[in-house]
Scaffold this active site. Structure first.
Site: not given
Length: 226
Positions: A45, A49, A118, A121
């Site tokens: 995650e 991002d 989450d 990502e």
């Protein structure tokens, strides 16, 4: 390692075939399912991002080569924020393949916006780790699709826009009040009212306080600028 039937179907929805399926399995594994033999998706995650951010920044620069930073920044924020990632996750039914612990599953984890965002990502990072940046870029651009070109010139969230509207007129920031909370603890429904000191107000109902506040702010902004 061979993917299970549900993960194979998800891979097709994602539009990417993994050379090392372990990356995808890790990406869909929530921390509530951690065991000595299984890693969760938190590290992916973190990486995803950053990959998503770079892809979006590059895409926005190419989509509008004359836009100043003042316009690019809110567009960027609109495309990478939690709501956008969760929306894309729902688009490919990511929630259906998440590996969740019993308590998280009972509390409606497959539908939770933060959890979906989450995991989205993490899936991006899984593609990046498996196939490199170009593979991840292609997946992101395909999944986000027209969102990149249709994002509003002023893509600030409604709460920010309403607060700036009020401050420009010498008013104090809008006040948000929880009018009611209904439903079970694992799936609450919130009704929020936003009020301006000058009098106007609006209410909205949603499955999270943040969503209800944003919806109420959107409604009030439309009322006072009509």
């Amino acid at each position: 390692m061979k993917l299970s039937a549900d993960l194979s179907a998800f891979s097709k929805r994602l539009g990417y075939r993994f050379n090392s399926p372990e990356f995808l399995l890790r990406a869909v594994t929530h921390s509530s399912m951690v065991s000595p033999h299984r890693d969760d998706n938190q590290r992916l995650e973190f990486l995803g991002d950053r990959v998503l951010g770079l892809v979006m920044a590059d895409a926005l620069l190419k989509a509008d080569q004359s836009a100043p930073e003042g316009l690019l920044a809110p567009r960027y924020n609109a495309l990478v924020r939690r709501e956008a990632c969760a929306d894309v996750a729902r688009q490919i039914d990511l929630g259906a393949v998440l590996k969740l612990g019993r308590s998280e599953m009972k509390s409606g984890g497959r539908r939770k916006e933060a959890l979906l965002a989450d995991a989205m990502e993490a899936v991006i990072a899984a593609v990046y780790s498996d196939g490199g940046f170009e593979a991840a870029r292609e997946v992101v651009l395909t999944l986000w699709g027209d969102r990149i070109h249709n994002v509003a010139d002023d893509a600030r969230d409604a709460k920010t826009a309403l607060q700036e509207w009020a401050q420009a007129r010498g008013e104090i920031p809008p006040q948000y009040v929880e009018v009611s909370r209904t439903g079970p603890d694992h799936q609450p429904i919130f009704t929020i009212e936003v009020r301006l000191a000058s009098g106007p107000s609006e209410q909205a109902t949603a499955g999270s306080k943040r969503q209800a506040e944003q919806a109420a702010a959107t409604a009030l902004l439309k009322k006072v600028t009509a």
